[in-house]
Scaffold this active site. Sequence first.
Site, short mmCIF file in Angstrom:
data_model
loop_
_atom_site.label_atom_id
_atom_site.label_comp_id
_atom_site.label_asym_id
_atom_site.label_seq_id
_atom_site.Cartn_x
_atom_site.Cartn_y
_atom_site.Cartn_z
N ILE A 235 1.30 -1.43 -0.27
CA ILE A 235 0.29 0.13 -0.17
C ILE A 235 1.08 1.94 0.40
O ILE A 235 1.90 1.75 1.19
CB ILE A 235 -1.39 -0.06 1.56
CG1 ILE A 235 -1.74 -1.50 1.10
CG2 ILE A 235 -1.77 1.41 1.32
CD1 ILE A 235 -2.37 -1.83 2.61
N GLU A 236 1.12 2.12 -1.36
CA GLU A 236 2.03 3.11 -1.51
C GLU A 236 0.86 4.37 -1.15
O GLU A 236 0.06 4.59 -0.42
CB GLU A 236 2.16 3.58 -2.63
CG GLU A 236 3.14 1.87 -3.06
CD GLU A 236 3.87 1.89 -4.44
OE1 GLU A 236 4.03 2.99 -5.39
OE2 GLU A 236 4.45 0.46 -4.57
N GLU B 197 4.30 -7.40 2.94
CA GLU B 197 4.18 -9.06 3.68
C GLU B 197 4.00 -8.20 5.11
O GLU B 197 3.42 -9.25 5.63
CB GLU B 197 5.40 -9.26 4.02
CG GLU B 197 6.24 -10.05 3.04
CD GLU B 197 6.98 -9.43 1.73
OE1 GLU B 197 5.70 -8.06 1.62
OE2 GLU B 197 8.19 -9.36 1.14
N CYS C 142 10.88 -6.07 6.36
CA CYS C 142 9.95 -7.25 6.28
C CYS C 142 10.40 -8.63 7.26
O CYS C 142 9.84 -9.15 7.82
CB CYS C 142 9.18 -7.85 4.93
SG CYS C 142 8.55 -6.16 4.67
N1 THU Z 1 6.99 -4.04 -1.78
C1 THU Z 1 6.76 -5.02 -0.72
O1 THU Z 1 5.30 -4.67 -1.25
N2 THU Z 1 7.56 -6.28 -0.86
C2 THU Z 1 9.19 -6.53 -0.43
O2 THU Z 1 9.48 -6.79 0.49
C3 THU Z 1 9.64 -5.11 -1.37
C4 THU Z 1 8.86 -4.52 -1.35
C5 THU Z 1 6.45 -2.97 -2.14
C6 THU Z 1 7.05 -1.84 -1.49
C7 THU Z 1 6.72 -1.17 -2.24
O3 THU Z 1 5.13 -0.87 -3.21
C8 THU Z 1 7.11 -1.16 -3.80
O4 THU Z 1 7.36 -3.11 -3.90
C9 THU Z 1 8.41 -1.46 -4.75
O5 THU Z 1 9.12 -1.29 -4.02
#
Ligand code: THU
Length: 144
Positions: free
Chosen positions: A50-51, A62, A100
Amino acid sequence: MEHTIGLAEKQRLIREAITAMQHSYSPYSHFCVGAALLAKNGTVYHGCNIENAAYTPTICAERTAFFKAVSEGVTEFAAICVVGGKDGILEQYAPPCGVCRQVMMEFCDPETFQIILAVDETDYTEYLLKEMLPLGFGPGNLEK
Ligand code: THU
């Protein structure tokens, strides 16, 4: 007894991680991630990334899954499956970021917790948390 996971359960986790990815909110990176976290009680928690326009509040898939479970009182876990790719196209493994891995270290036994990285139900690889976070710092380090 430790929760060992069989092939059918692995394939289910992979399918669930792909389903979880459908909710990815990633308008900035366009990198979609999904996670399916298997609790020892058998419940599977979904998570997606979720950005945020301010960037730093972004949360990974995660940790979304872990925090959903922990916020409902579930703190014992057997395995997690993670999938991810640009625009949701799964072509390679998406390994968990360092933050994570540290959250996993808080709640999971590094000797037994399984991390499944998948492209699809037949293309996947597995690690133990101790392999992904060698010499990890966890709750045990604060004892005595
Ligand atoms: N991202 C994850 O959801 N899990 C990870 O372990 C690595 C990165 C997401 C964060 C961000 O929204 C996108 O991937 C690019 O970094």
